[in-house]
Scaffold this active site. Structure first.
Site, PDB file in Angstrom:
ATOM      1  N   HIS A 473       0.547  -1.104   0.114  1.00 59.67           N
ATOM      2  CA  HIS A 473       0.464  -0.295   0.258  1.00 59.67           C
ATOM      3  C   HIS A 473       1.001   1.533  -0.228  1.00 59.67           C
ATOM      4  CE1 HIS A 473      -3.488   1.961   0.058  1.00 59.67           C
ATOM      5  NE2 HIS A 473      -3.676   1.800   1.209  1.00 59.67           N
ATOM      6  N   TYR A 589     -14.585   6.290   8.997  1.00 60.13           N
ATOM      7  CA  TYR A 589     -13.433   6.570   7.851  1.00 60.13           C
ATOM      8  C   TYR A 589     -13.587   6.146   6.777  1.00 60.13           C
ATOM      9  CZ  TYR A 589      -8.992   6.385   5.230  1.00 60.13           C
ATOM     10  OH  TYR A 589      -8.065   6.836   4.659  1.00 60.13           O
ATOM     11  N   THR A 602      -4.344  11.185  -0.560  1.00 59.72           N
ATOM     12  CA  THR A 602      -5.419  10.497   0.330  1.00 59.72           C
ATOM     13  C   THR A 602      -6.029  10.911   1.403  1.00 59.72           C
ATOM     14  OG1 THR A 602      -7.014   9.072   0.851  1.00 59.72           O
ATOM     15  CG2 THR A 602      -5.621   8.436   1.595  1.00 59.72           C
TER      16      THR A 602
END
EC number: 2.3.1.21
Length: 720
Positions: A473, A589, A602
């Site tokens: 990620h 979230y 992000t």
């Protein structure tokens, strides 16, 4: 072994007559061609850098300006208003004896024209940057576009309609603005107010005021200073502190997965599917290197930042004791492959030519046909990438920094990407709902040692030809790998395709050298560390409950007829489902892109708002709530159709199911969803078996019912 000799350009033996050198022509050929290709790539990068640097200008537009200037001069029209004569006066004295008046005039025209051209490019970029700071269009209701937004859209289209390269808009994107402290605290207090009682909220207000008066002014100055200096004041910190400094396993906790087409299959030949897809991936990488991929445009108008795509290939996360680092290479000519406990190195090129799909299929089939057992300690080496980061960093330094182990580890870490050839079949069977969840679990963590979790992505091929990705990620967010995956799946099916036998098109070149088996010497002490990492990873994987399902009652078609945003509709359904599941609200979230800003990644949308809670209460009539600080409900929507390589309405079965991730909190849920069409939504719900408060399947059923219940609110009442 034959494959071992391919790794060196020469060998030598000592004889009574002296030293006997034996040159390997094939290896030397690879070395020479590698150098040639490297220089070709450098020249392409230089050319692209120039074209990108002058966008929207081009050599043609520069020539047009020069010709217009010269043409006007020959017509006795001075469009420079005396600037050409001014420039001509300042041509160095030393050059004048060698230049006629006409030559000096032509040079002056060229300098003037270039200045006009560069000024035009600068004004264009500044104008576009100013236009892109307008975000009013995001808050307007569908079908109720204001006049200002219409004029803005026309201007943006006019300024960005020339065919851009991948990074053409980077310097025109606005910087992410630093928000005011007061505004940030106001929004924060608004987001937590619904979750706190009066006493807790008062305490939070006191803490916020204390922070605003004492600590915030100094920190705000640092942020503003960094925003002046850096292209993005938060992205590098986000990468380091959110991802690279984490010491817990990245398997499940950070890595995520992506699924294949689930309703159609064009071949069940495992090696053939790999041949096509690996070839398509390198085709994409070539386009990426040449910047031939079009920038993603929001609504087809607003350019999105493309910088995350730079590290898609040839990238590995290297473990460290305190923090990891990302190692990115400009090029790699091979992939690393894992099958039945053995590691291989597979070359992607023959000379300067990319291997054809049928040749790659043959190479993967050779690996499948290899009956040799794993070397001692080899089978579970990848478990080191699934366990704790400190333990992996220490083991890497102690046992993989020299000799065969270093050479083999380099082959993996310097590969374009990692490939796993699994022994079991996976996929989606509409008659067996659990099959989709098992497919997701296999992609998320496998058996904890058959994925190299540190690579930018691992391509996973199952025995029946189904594929998937496990993605690290830190280097980029999910829409980036989604862009690659859309290209690959469409190229696989609609451009390369398969023969009737299920094999790749064409005939293989049997003269290709076989894949190179990687060699290891793993001592018993290292094997014990590997086993320890495996046990940590296995405990984590066994604790993950994953429930994936396809919601078929409706999709974005009905939601839009309700004049609602599909994402907002799903988010409010998740709030209702969570309340029914746990009897309380929680801090939620939702991932949101900031790629409309330069180097943006992000941000967090706190979707559990006062309005959302009021809606849920109106539907459920609850009598209580409690505070919940951790992100117990972490959600993300999967992007789709970023590139239109086929018509989804014409091929409705060519539908991927998106992907998912593990829960952020031990007693919470992770929910990934993809609004896949007019009548379909896919959900991937994760939780942990060790929590008595969560149950992924139970929560998934609540999501189903919540969607149906909310849709029913929009139905007209029955006639009396």
């Amino acid at each position: 072994m034959a494959e071992a000799h391919q790794a060196v350009a020469f060998q030598f033996t000592v004889t009574p007559e002296g030293v006997d050198f034996q040159l390997s022509r094939e290896a030397l050929k690879h070395v020479c061609l590698s150098g040639i290709n490297s220089w070709k790539k450098r020249l392409i990068r230089i050319k692209n850098g120039i074209l990108r640097g002058v966008y929207p200008g081009s050599p043609t537009s520069w020539l047009a300006v020069v010709m217009a200037t010269m043409g006007s001069s020959y017509c006795n029209v001075d469009i420079s208003m005396g600037m050409i004569c001014f420039v001509r006066k300042y041509i160095p004295e030393g050059c004048r004896p060698y230049l006629t008046l006409q030559s000096r005039t032509l040079i002056s025209m060229g300098i003037f024209s270039t200045g006009v051209w560069v000024t035009g490019i600068f004004l264009f970029r500044q104008t576009l940057k100013m236009l892109l700071t307008y975000h009013g269009w995001m808050f307007e209701l569908h079908g109720q576009t204001s006049r200002i937004t219409k004029i803005w859209a026309i201007c943006v289209r006019l300024l960005s309609n020339r065919r851009p390269m991948l990074y053409s808009f980077q310097t025109s994107l606005p910087k992410l603005p630093v928000p005011k402290v007061a505004a940030t605290l106001k929004r924060y207090l608004e987001s937590v107010k619904p979750l706190l009682d009066d006493e807790e909220y008062y305490r939070m207000e006191v803490l916020a005021k204390e922070f605003q008066e004492k600590t915030a002014p100094r920190l705000q100055k640092y942020l503003v200073l960094k925003s002046w200096w850096a292209t993005n004041y938060v992205s590098d910190w986000w990468e380091e502190y959110i991802y690279l400094r984490g010491r817990n396993p990245i398997m499940v906790n950070s890595n995520y997965y992506v699924m294949d087409f689930i309703l159609t299959s064009h071949t069940n030949v495992q090696a053939a599917r790999l041949g096509n897809v690996v070839h398509a991936m390198i085709m994409y990488r070539r386009k990426l290197d040449r910047e031939e991929i079009k920038p993603v445009m929001a609504l087809g108008i607003v350019p999105m930042c493309s910088y995350q795509m730079e590290r898609m290939f040839n990238t590995t996360r290297i473990p460290g004791k305190e923090t990891d680092v990302l190692q990115h290479l400009l090029d790699s000519r091979h992939v690393a492959v894992y099958h039945k406990g053995r590691f291989y190195k597979v070359w992607l090129y023959q000379g300067s030519q990319l291997l054809k799909p049928r040749d790659l299929e043959m190479q993967f089939q050779r690996i499948l046909d290899d009956s040799r057992p794993p070397l001692p300690g080899e089978e579970k080496i990848a478990a080191l990438t699934a366990g704790g980061r400190v333990q992996w960093a220490e083991a890497r330094q102690a046992y993989f920094s020299t000799g065969k182990n270093k050479a083999s580890l380099d082959a993996i870490e310097k590969a374009a990407f990692f490939v796993t050839v699994d022994e079991e079949a996976q996929g989606y069977d509409p008659e067996d709902e659990a099959s989709l969840s098992l497919y997701g679990k296999a992609l998320l963590h496998g058996n904890c040692y058959n994925r190299w979790f540190d690579k930018s992505f691992t391509l996973i091929a199952f025995k029946n030809g189904k594929l998937g990705l496990n993605t690290e990620h830190s280097w980029a967010d999910a829409p980036i790998i989604g862009h690659l995956w859309e290209f690959v799946l469409a190229t696989d099916i609609f451009h390369l395709d398969y023969a009737d036998s299920g094999h790749c098109q064409g005939k293989p070149n049997h003269s290709l050298a076989p894949p190179q088996r990687l060699q290891w010497e793993i001592p018993e002490e290292c094997q014990k560390i590997i086993e320890s990492s495996y046990q940590v990873a296995k405990a984590l994987a066994d604790d993950v409950e994953l429930y994936c399902f396809q919601f078929l009652s409706f999709g974005k078609g009905l939601i839009k007829r309700c004049r609602s945003s599909p994402d907002a509709f799903v988010q409010i359904a998740l709030q209702l489902a969570h309340f029914r599941d746990k009897g309380k609200f929680c801090l939620t979230y939702e991932a949101s892109m900031t790629r409309m800003f330069r180097d943006g990644r992000t941000e967090t949308v706190r979707s559990c708002t006062a309005e959302a809670m009021a809606f849920v209460r109106a539907v459920s009539d609850p009598a209580y709530m409690v505070l919940s600080e951790p992100w117990r409900l972490s959600t993300s929507q999967t992007a789709q159709f970023q590139i239109r390589m086929f018509d989804p309405e014409k091929y409705p079965n060519h539908l991927a199911a998106g992907g998912g991730f593990g829960p952020v909190a031990d007693d919470g849920y992770g929910v990934s969803y993809m609004i896949a069409g007019e009548n379909t939504i896919f959900f991937h719900v994760s939780s942990k078996f060790s929590s008595s408060e969560t149950n992924a399947q139970r929560f998934g059923n609540h999501i189903r019912q919540a969607l149906v219940d909310i849709a029913a609110l929009f139905e007209p009442p029955p006639p009396k």
